[in-house]
Scaffold this motif. Structure first.
Motif, PDB file in Angstrom:
ATOM      1  N   SER A 243       0.791  -1.229   0.000  1.00 38.29           N
ATOM      2  CA  SER A 243       0.000   0.000   0.000  1.00 38.29           C
ATOM      3  C   SER A 243       0.823   1.279   0.000  1.00 38.29           C
ATOM      4  N   ALA A 249       0.293   3.659  -4.158  1.00 43.82           N
ATOM      5  CA  ALA A 249      -0.500   4.713  -3.523  1.00 43.82           C
ATOM      6  C   ALA A 249      -1.149   5.615  -4.566  1.00 43.82           C
ATOM      7  N   ARG A 252      -4.022   3.735  -6.149  1.00 46.57           N
ATOM      8  CA  ARG A 252      -5.163   3.655  -5.235  1.00 46.57           C
ATOM      9  C   ARG A 252      -5.915   4.969  -5.182  1.00 46.57           C
ATOM     10  N   ALA A 253      -5.193   6.075  -5.196  1.00 46.90           N
ATOM     11  CA  ALA A 253      -5.848   7.389  -5.184  1.00 46.90           C
ATOM     12  C   ALA A 253      -6.670   7.606  -6.451  1.00 46.90           C
ATOM     13  N   THR A 259     -10.666   5.509  -0.264  1.00 46.56           N
ATOM     14  CA  THR A 259      -9.820   4.816   0.710  1.00 46.56           C
ATOM     15  C   THR A 259      -8.626   5.650   1.145  1.00 46.56           C
ATOM     16  N   VAL A 260      -8.442   6.808   0.517  1.00 47.08           N
ATOM     17  CA  VAL A 260      -7.295   7.656   0.832  1.00 47.08           C
ATOM     18  C   VAL A 260      -7.713   8.702   1.853  1.00 47.08           C
TER      19      VAL A 260
END
Length: 288
Positions: A243, A249, A252-253, A259-260
């Motif tokens: 992660s 990261a 994911r953003a 989730t950030v």
């Protein structure tokens, strides 16, 4: 024209006058050994010769002569990838049955590693420990790697009296531990451990590739190659991605912004409202 043969220079490898052939052979031996150790330079650096020495069992034998045995070597695979676990291995080689060809796993082909993996497992004491993605996220990659290395040493069938570990960090083991920078290319036991760790992790990543198609884990084993970065950008991270590694990261953003957690601005000015009751009277004579 008659030339004087006595003025000719002797051949390069010719023995000196009065020296025996045996002495000449001894003198030429280092040069022959250097030629055997020399490898061709990479493309773009023609003319350069790089000498690469193979790892040896010298340090282990020195300890055996002092009565220190068993001696283990340990190494890990998978610190750098964006996905997958870190795999650590510990190996105690049998001095009388050391497989030929053991080298730093990075210098070997996949086929050579697979063959040596089987030979090492058949002749030596071997143990493996795995630090999962969740442990890497929780502890950071260095601590997770050291944890796995220590677990691998503890899991050996016979407790070693001395441990060689690749890198600059010693392990908190019950026996003496010696860190060797570049150890997988110097100490034979570490090189054997590097092969076990690398082959084990490669097999794990091939298994993860079946669970997560489209990322190419079976090819790049989770490393940050362009194909992997492109898949991350298109598909987003999986549960096997680490992660806090920057490319993960960022992906994911992009794909899972909920989730950030927003980053708090530590330099923002916060207004504090202070209310004073009107009923409070200040006595001027009190000097306040």
């Amino acid at each position: 024209m008659i030339r004087d043969k006595s003025t000719r220079k002797p051949a390069k490898d010719a023995p000196e006058k009065g020296a025996s052939k045996k002495d000449a052979a001894k003198k030429a031996a280092p040069a022959r050994a250097a030629k055997r150790a020399a490898v061709k330079a990479p493309a773009g650096r023609q003319g350069a010769i790089i000498a690469v020495a193979s790892p040896s069992f010298r340090r282990e034998r020195a300890l055996i002569k002092r009565g220190v045995w068993p001696v283990a070597g340990c190494d890990e695979a998978g610190r750098g990838p964006l996905a997958g676990p870190v795999v650590a291995a510990a190996v105690i080689l049998d001095p009388d049955r050391i497989p030929r060809g053991i080298d730093d796993s990075k210098r070997l082909t996949a086929e050579e590693r697979e063959k040596l993996f089987d030979k090492i497992c058949a002749t030596a004491q071997v143990s493996v420990a795995v630090a999962s993605r969740s442990r890497i996220d929780r502890d950071n990659i260095l601590r997770a790697s050291l944890w796995a290395l220590k677990r691998a040493v503890v899991a050996l069938p016979d407790a070693p009296r001395h441990v060689f570990v690749d890198g600059r960090d010693r392990l908190d083991t019950a026996c003496d531990c010696e860190a060797v920078i570049g150890g997988d290319g110097i100490v034979l036991s570490i090189a054997a451990a590097s092969i076990i760790a690398k082959v084990t992790r490669d097999r794990l990543m091939c298994a993860l590739a079946q669970d997560c198609p489209g990322y190419g884990f079976e090819q790049h084993k989770g490393y940050a190659v362009p194909e992997h970065l492109d898949a991350l950008d298109r598909l987003g991270p999986t549960v096997h991605h680490r992660s806090f590694f920057a490319p993960v990261a960022a992906a994911r953003a992009k794909h899972m912004p909920w989730t950030v957690e927003p980053v708090r601005d530590l330099f923002a000015v916060t207004e504090i409202e202070v209310q004073v009751e009107a009923s409070v009277e200040i006595d001027a004579s009190a000097g306040l």
